[in-house]
Every structure is written in structure tokens, then in C-alpha cells.
Design an enzyme around this catalytic site. Structure first.
Site, short mmCIF file in Angstrom:
data_model
loop_
_atom_site.label_atom_id
_atom_site.label_comp_id
_atom_site.label_asym_id
_atom_site.label_seq_id
_atom_site.Cartn_x
_atom_site.Cartn_y
_atom_site.Cartn_z
N SER A 1 0.84 -1.19 -0.29
CA SER A 1 -0.12 0.15 0.08
C SER A 1 0.69 1.40 -0.11
O SER A 1 0.03 2.48 -0.05
CB SER A 1 -1.21 0.25 0.92
OG SER A 1 -0.23 -0.02 2.67
N HIS B 1 -5.71 -3.53 -2.75
CA HIS B 1 -5.17 -2.49 -3.12
C HIS B 1 -5.53 -2.82 -4.70
O HIS B 1 -4.97 -1.94 -5.41
CB HIS B 1 -4.02 -1.82 -2.80
CG HIS B 1 -4.03 -1.05 -1.45
ND1 HIS B 1 -4.66 0.44 -2.22
CD2 HIS B 1 -3.07 -0.65 -0.78
CE1 HIS B 1 -4.44 1.09 -1.33
NE2 HIS B 1 -3.89 0.25 0.17
N LYS C 1 -12.64 -0.14 -1.04
CA LYS C 1 -11.27 0.96 -2.17
C LYS C 1 -12.04 1.06 -3.40
O LYS C 1 -12.83 1.92 -3.76
CB LYS C 1 -10.24 0.64 -2.18
CG LYS C 1 -9.61 0.82 -0.40
CD LYS C 1 -8.09 0.06 -0.39
CE LYS C 1 -7.39 -0.58 1.01
NZ LYS C 1 -7.41 0.98 1.59
C1 LIG Z 1 -3.35 -3.93 2.75
C2 LIG Z 1 -4.10 -2.73 2.63
N1 LIG Z 1 -5.45 -3.49 3.54
C3 LIG Z 1 -6.22 -3.02 4.28
C4 LIG Z 1 -6.99 -2.83 4.94
C5 LIG Z 1 -8.12 -2.05 4.84
O1 LIG Z 1 -8.67 -1.88 4.24
P1 LIG Z 1 -10.65 -1.16 5.38
O2 LIG Z 1 -10.32 0.19 5.12
O3 LIG Z 1 -11.20 -1.86 4.31
O4 LIG Z 1 -10.58 -1.89 6.42
C6 LIG Z 1 -6.08 -1.86 3.89
C7 LIG Z 1 -6.24 0.04 3.88
O5 LIG Z 1 -6.44 0.67 4.32
C8 LIG Z 1 -4.80 -1.47 2.90
O6 LIG Z 1 -4.06 -1.06 2.46
#
Ligand SMILES: Cc1ncc(COP(=O)(O)O)c(C=O)c1O
Length: 397
Positions: free
Chosen positions: A186, A214, A245
Site C-alpha cells: 500500500s 489495493h 477502495k
Molecule cells: C493493504 C491493506 N489492507 C487492508 C486495509 C484495510 O481495509 P479497510 O479500509 O477496508 O479496512 C487497507 C486499508 O488501508 C490496506 O491498505
């Protein structure tokens, strides 16, 4: 103020002062109106390079219509957790649709991507004899899930397959081993070396969990994710996706075998002890999957925009790190400069968030940019012009 309240306030004042000193005190920027490629933020119109609105679905007419319509038939909330009486027909229909989308037998939807990662790590790695093996740059939700798991933990250096192999070689006595990786990282926008990870997992009888937060809606056929991108859907046992997202709404899901889903539905604590999505969210997410299947041109445009913007930044002389996806960091290497860069760009009409230590390694302070399929070439060229102007002003290029 009573003495106990005063002592709490003293503690909070000290902590907040320390956070401010370290540049970690959060101050919100405020979105006025919808999340859009060009948004009104803190009252200013800016090219928004900071959201995860990859496919510009946050105000898609089909998603909005679906949310509105279901309120009339199913109401606005479930008032229950899933295993009690918070499972509606529409929750099951969404899970069936997502399972088909992912080419999996079954799927379970959670309140967020964060909770699904925590739940899978905690539920599947439940014994000290288990071993959870994780890339050092995995998301915070995986780190927290690993902390809640009772299993032993081993962290390998980012994408270092030699290190992963060594861990697997040295842990043959473990009861179960799970390798966990982000599909797209991310902060850097690079891809996990999934083919190598899957080969190692098979060789050493481990199983693989991929967090495609992502990559959902971004990578693979119609946005099915990194296992689809690499042709590995039948060799990755646990596919995590997000609905928060690219799908433009909120939620996370795990897709895999029927047995995996049955197990998680019975033991995953965030699933069992926190109430289910309201109907409007469920309908929105379902419509988002339809749009991904019906409008592949959005994904094509997202990648066209990503290439255009990344090449533009490189031509200007910026260091875009190891990015291979629409997440493109602009490495600055100094927290104060990164903050100043972000603030000046905002004044010039571009929003790109500064991400600094300790979220990224010291010396890797950066602006993180994410383009959307909704940006026009003019939007991106405007942003590039401002990156050039402010970058020169601050001596970064
Ligand atoms: C790699 C990754 N996994 C999980 C999440 C968490 O997702 P959510 O916003 O649906 O809780 C994020 C969000 O920032 C992320 O970047």
C-alpha cells in the site's frame, strides 16, 4: 475537575504533545461533498491524488440507485450480528456473487478489510505450534492480526524470497504454516512475488493468504486481484478483498473453499461479535461488482492514467520507488520536506498526502499519489506541472 479526570487529562496532554513533536498528531483534511478525482477539500478545489477511489465508483449512478432502492425493501440497518439475526438474503447473495467473481467456492463479507485480515490471522493461526510468516511491509491489519494470533511469527524482509525459504526450511516442526502477503503493497505500489511465494508454499506445505485490498478492482481480469493477474487463483488458499477502495463503499471479504468459509463464520471474532453491514452498503457493493464486470473500460483508463502520471513524474526527475501499480510514491527522504511539499502542492491545487516515519522507514518519507480512472489527462498534467513547480522551489528536482 475530579482528581481522576485531571490525571487522565495530564496523561493525554503529555501524549498529544509528544505526538505533535514527532509529527504524528492527526489533523483532518475535510472533504466537502463527494470523494471525486477533483474534490472540494477544506473549501478548496484540488486534484485529489490521495483517495483509493480507483474506479471513481463513489458516486456511480448504479451504486447510488442500488443503495436507495434497497432501503425501501430492507430498511437502513440490521440491528444484529451475522450469526444471530444479522444475515439477510442480500448478504448471502453478495457473498455468492463475490465468490463467483473470485473463482472461489465461497466467500464471507466482513465489516472492513481491516477486520477480515485480523480475523483470518487470528482464526487460522490459533495455536502456539502454528507459524505465521509475514512480509515486513504488510498492512497494519495483518500485523495486528498476527499479534492476536496465538501462533509464533516470523517476518521476512520485503519480498525477500531467500529469507522466506530459510524460514520455511527451518520450521518444518510447525503444526501449520501460513504465508501472508499484501498483493499490492500500500505504501510503495509494488507487487508481491506471488508465483515464487506459491511455489515455496507448495514445496514446504504451507498455505497462502493474499491481501488484495489495493488489487481488488485494479489487478487481474475485471479487477479480480493478483492471483488472477498471475494465473494462480487455484493455488492461493485465502484471497482477501476490500469493498472500501475500488468498490467505492465499505467492507472486506475472504474468498476460498467452502470449508474455510464455514470455519470462519463459526469462529472469526470480528464477524461474530460486530453487527453486519446495513442493506445500503450491501446493495452498493453488489452493484460495484456488476460495474466491474460491465465497465472494464474503467480499469483500462485507470492503468492508462497510472502510466501517464508515473512517466510524467519520472521525466520530471522524481524518484517513484518500486511502484508497478496506480499507487505511486514520490520519495522525498525527509519528513519535514515531505510535509512542506504536500502543503505547498495543496496551496497550488493538488492534494497528495505526505507519509512519513514511522509509517514508512526513516529516510523513505514521501508523498503517496493514487490516480483514479476519473482523472482527465488535463487533471494529471495540471498536477504534474505543480509537482514540477513546487519540487523545484523546494530543491527536490
Ligand atoms: C493493504 C491493506 N489492507 C487492508 C486495509 C484495510 O481495509 P479497510 O479500509 O477496508 O479496512 C487497507 C486499508 O488501508 C490496506 O491498505
Amino acid at each position: 475537575m475530579t482528581a481522576n479526570t485531571a490525571s487522565l487529562m495530564d496523561f493525554l496532554d503529555e501524549e498529544n504533545a509528544q505526538l505533535k513533536k514527532e509529527g504524528r498528531f492527526v489533523k483532518f483534511r475535510v472533504l466537502c461533498g463527494r470523494q471525486a478525482p477533483v474534490s472540494l477539500i477544506d473549501g478548496k478545489k484540488v486534484v485529489n491524488l490521495t483517495s483509493n477511489n480507483y474506479l471513481d465508483l463513489t458516486a456511480h449512478p448504479k451504486l447510488k440507485a442500488a443503495a436507495k432502492a434497497v432501503i425501501d425493501t430492507h430498511g437502513v440497518g440490521t440491528a444484529a450480528v451475522r450469526p444471530i439475526i444479522g444475515t439477510m438474503d442480500i448478504h448471502l447473495a453478495l457473498e455468492e456473487k463475490l465468490a463467483r467473481f473470485k473463482g472461489a467456492e465461497a466467500c464471507l463479507v466482513f465489516q472492513s478489510g481491516f477486520t477480515v485480515n485480523v480475523a483470518c490471522c487470528q482464526s487460522l493461526m490459533s495455536d502456539p505450534a502454528d507459524l505465521l510468516v509475514s512480509d515486513e511491509l504488510n498492512h497494519a491489519s495483518i500485523i495486528d492480526g498476527a499479534r492476536l494470533a496465538k501462533a509464533a511469527r516470523k517476518i521476512y524482509a520485503h519480498k525477500d524470497m531467500k529469507a522466506l525459504k530459510e524460514i520455511l526450511e527451518a520450521s518444518s516442526g510447525a503444526r501449520r504454516r501460513m504465508i501472508v502477503t499484501d498483493g499490492v503493497f500500500s505504501m510503495d505500489g509494488d507487487l508481491a512475488p506471488l508465483p515464487e511465494i506459491v511455489d515455496l508454499a507448495e514445496k514446504y506445505e504451507a498455505f497462502v493468504m493474499v491481501d488484495d485490498a489495493h488489487a481488488s478492482g485494479v489487478m487481474g481480469e475485471n479487477g479480480r486481484g493478483t492471483p488472477s493477474h498471475f494465473g494462480l487463483c487455484d493455488r492461493v488458499q485465502i484471497q482477501i478483498g476490500t469493498l472500501s477502495k475500488a468498490a467505492g463503499s465499505i467492507g472486506g471479504y475472504v474468498a476460498g473453499s467452502r470449508r474455510l468459509i464455514d470455519y470462519l463464520a463459526s469462529v472469526a471474532r470480528p464477524f461474530m461479535f460486530s453487527s453486519s453491514h446495513p442493506p445500503s452498503v450491501v446493495a452498493t457493493c453488489s452493484a460495484a461488482v456488476d460495474v466491474m464486470l460491465e465497465e472494464p473500460q474503467r480499469i483500462a483508463k485507470l492503468w492508462e492514467n497510472a502510466r501517464h502520471f508515473k512517466e510524467g513524474l519520472k521525466k520530471l526527475g522524481f524518484d517513484t520507488g518500486a511502484s508497478e501499480t496506480p499507487i505511486t510514491p514520490v520519495i522525498v527522504g525527509d519528513a519535514e520536506k515531505a510535509q512542506a511539499f504536500s502543503s505547498r502542492l495543496f496551496e497550488e491545487g493538488v492534494f497528495a498526502l505526505a507519509i512519513c516515519y514511522p509509517i514508512v522507514a526513516r529516510g523513505k518519507d514521501r508523498l503517496r499519489t493514487i490516480v483514479s480512472s476519473g482523472h482527465t489527462t488535463q487533471d494529471l498534467d495540471f498536477a504534474l506541472e505543480k509537482f514540477d513547480k513546487v519540487g523545484r522551489e523546494l530543491g527536490l528536482v
